[in-house]
Enzyme design. Structure first.
Site, PDB file in Angstrom:
ATOM      1  N   TYR A   1      54.380  54.611 106.476  1.00 57.29           N
ATOM      2  CA  TYR A   1      54.231  53.287 107.076  1.00 57.29           C
ATOM      3  C   TYR A   1      53.031  53.330 108.029  1.00 57.29           C
ATOM      4  O   TYR A   1      53.123  53.876 109.131  1.00 57.29           O
ATOM      5  CB  TYR A   1      55.478  52.881 107.854  1.00 57.29           C
ATOM      6  CG  TYR A   1      56.719  52.644 107.033  1.00 57.29           C
ATOM      7  CD1 TYR A   1      56.672  52.500 105.649  1.00 57.29           C
ATOM      8  CD2 TYR A   1      57.967  52.556 107.646  1.00 57.29           C
ATOM      9  CE1 TYR A   1      57.823  52.276 104.909  1.00 57.29           C
ATOM     10  CE2 TYR A   1      59.121  52.322 106.911  1.00 57.29           C
ATOM     11  CZ  TYR A   1      59.037  52.189 105.541  1.00 57.29           C
ATOM     12  OH  TYR A   1      60.182  51.967 104.820  1.00 57.29           O
TER      13      TYR A   1
ATOM     14  N   LEU B   1      67.147  40.100 104.438  1.00 54.28           N
ATOM     15  CA  LEU B   1      66.585  38.746 104.462  1.00 54.28           C
ATOM     16  C   LEU B   1      65.513  38.570 103.394  1.00 54.28           C
ATOM     17  O   LEU B   1      64.708  37.634 103.454  1.00 54.28           O
ATOM     18  CB  LEU B   1      66.008  38.430 105.847  1.00 54.28           C
ATOM     19  CG  LEU B   1      67.017  38.393 106.996  1.00 54.28           C
ATOM     20  CD1 LEU B   1      66.322  38.068 108.312  1.00 54.28           C
ATOM     21  CD2 LEU B   1      68.119  37.381 106.712  1.00 54.28           C
TER      22      LEU B   1
ATOM     23  N   ARG C   1      62.780  40.085 102.821  1.00 58.11           N
ATOM     24  CA  ARG C   1      61.429  40.118 103.384  1.00 58.11           C
ATOM     25  C   ARG C   1      61.000  38.777 103.985  1.00 58.11           C
ATOM     26  O   ARG C   1      59.853  38.367 103.878  1.00 58.11           O
ATOM     27  CB  ARG C   1      60.439  40.594 102.328  1.00 58.11           C
ATOM     28  CG  ARG C   1      60.779  41.992 101.841  1.00 58.11           C
ATOM     29  CD  ARG C   1      59.952  42.418 100.648  1.00 58.11           C
ATOM     30  NE  ARG C   1      60.304  43.771 100.286  1.00 58.11           N
ATOM     31  CZ  ARG C   1      61.356  44.109  99.554  1.00 58.11           C
ATOM     32  NH1 ARG C   1      62.153  43.170  99.103  1.00 58.11           N
ATOM     33  NH2 ARG C   1      61.613  45.356  99.271  1.00 58.11           N
ATOM     34  N   GLY C   2      61.963  38.121 104.572  1.00 59.31           N
ATOM     35  CA  GLY C   2      61.689  36.854 105.239  1.00 59.31           C
ATOM     36  C   GLY C   2      62.041  35.638 104.429  1.00 59.31           C
ATOM     37  O   GLY C   2      62.146  34.531 104.967  1.00 59.31           O
TER      38      GLY C   2
ATOM     39  N   SER D   1      65.107  34.108 105.678  1.00 59.20           N
ATOM     40  CA  SER D   1      65.160  34.021 107.141  1.00 59.20           C
ATOM     41  C   SER D   1      65.400  32.612 107.641  1.00 59.20           C
ATOM     42  O   SER D   1      65.826  32.402 108.777  1.00 59.20           O
ATOM     43  CB  SER D   1      63.852  34.542 107.744  1.00 59.20           C
ATOM     44  OG  SER D   1      62.780  33.653 107.419  1.00 59.20           O
TER      45      SER D   1
END
Length: 341
Positions: A66, A216, A218-219, A222
């Site tokens: 990352y 979620l 990846r949004g 959301s």
């Protein structure tokens, strides 16, 4: 709703599998603080980790790739002055990247496994990692060899527990025959439920916990996403099938149906989506990928959401299994997922 959690532990703890550590019932996924979701504010990222710890979150999930080590360095900075033994750090390894960030494949050979850990320990400035796991199954290395190498690191005291990521039921069995596995990290959400058919029952049979990422999507789930959102060139969602064209429009329609269900229960879309994953079992620990304190505060509000049978039925009627449009990764990435074969 408060934009930051109140200080003082308030999050329940639970065992992560029969062989794993005890962790908070929600974990913090730290990837987006360094990579793949566009630019992030480092000071706000560290403040978010601090807020999570102060609220009682103990499980921090990262990967050595990352930001090519940046995320581990960030976690080290965030933990400065904190009690190391009160936190569980979960690290993925094996993904190979070039200096410009391009993906070069995987290497989970025994030598690469031990080398990767050596660098991880130095970046984190710690003497052990709580859970160490290959990010994907290396097609060129039997899982028994990878797990055997990590088992040697456990014996030497550098690793406390062994985890896996995105592997199928057969691979889980082979790995568990070599050494106890604490948990399987795998995508699990209202619109990613393939784990339920074979993998989750096998994990339960073997006493292996589940750390669920992408809760979620990846949004997407959301409640804050819209059709017109501009994405940075480094944001992989710009190439993710579920965020493209007609697929996105279809999926956002599901989100609006979920919003109605959430509003009737005095919760947000994100809270209901996270709570649904948490409801899957005592052996499932959702990872929330909050990069900012306001999003963390919303996610922690999930702990006040209780879902009964009627609530769960309404949620699943709004977002039925298999209703999402598009795969969770592009075809090239899907091909690397042992969990999808």
């Amino acid at each position: 709703m408060s934009t930051a959690p109140s200080a003082g532990p308030r999050i329940q703890q639970r065992p992560l599998g029969a062989a794993g550590p005890t962790t908070s019932v929600l974990g913090l996924g730290c990837m987006g603080m360094s990579d793949l979701y566009g630019p992030a504010d480092e000071a706000e990222s560290i403040a978010t980790v601090h807020a999570a710890l102060d609220a009682g979150v103990t499980l921090l999930d990262t990967g050595d790739f990352y930001g090519m080590g940046h995320n581990e360095l960030l976690i080290h900075d965030a933990l400065r002055g904190r009690d190391r033994e009160s936190v569980q750090i979960s690290v993925k390894f094996g993904a190979q990247r070039s200096p410009d960030g391009q993906w070069l494949g995987y290497d989970a050979s025994p030598a690469a496994t031990k080398t990767a850990l050596a660098y991880t320990l130095r970046r984190l400035r710690t003497d052990h990692v709580d859970i160490y796991r290959p990010a994907r199954l290396d097609p060129d290395v039997p899982v028994e060899e990878t797990v055997g190498a990590i088992a040697e690191l456990v014996e030497a005291g550098y690793v406390r527990h062994i985890g896996l990521s995105e592997v199928g039921a057969d691979t889980l069995r082979r790995a568990a025959a070599v050494h106890p596995i604490s948990d399987l990290q795998i995508e699990y959400s209202l619109i990613s439920r393939s784990v339920e058919e074979k993998i989750l029952p096998t994990a339960r049979e073997l006493g292996i916990g589940v750390t669920a990422y992408g809760v979620l999507s990846r949004g997407l789930l959301s409640g804050h996403w819209n059709n017109d959102r501009a994405l940075a060139g480094t944001d992989f969602r710009g190439h993710s099938p579920r965020f493209q064209g007609d697929n996105l429009a279809h999926n956002l329609h599901l989100v609006e149906a979920l919003r109605t269900v959430a509003a009737e229960r005095g919760a947000t879309v994100a809270q209901v989506a996270i709570a649904w994953v948490a409801s899957r079992g005592e052996d499932v620990v959702p990872l929330v990928g909050a990069r900012r304190r306001n999003r963390l505060g919303e996610a922690l509000g999930t702990l006040d959401v209780t879902l009964g049978p009627a609530d769960l039925a309404a949620i699943e009627a709004a977002v039925p299994a298999g209703s999402a449009a598009g795969e969770r990764y592009a075809a090239a990435q899907m091909a690397h997922l042992d969990s999808e074969h």
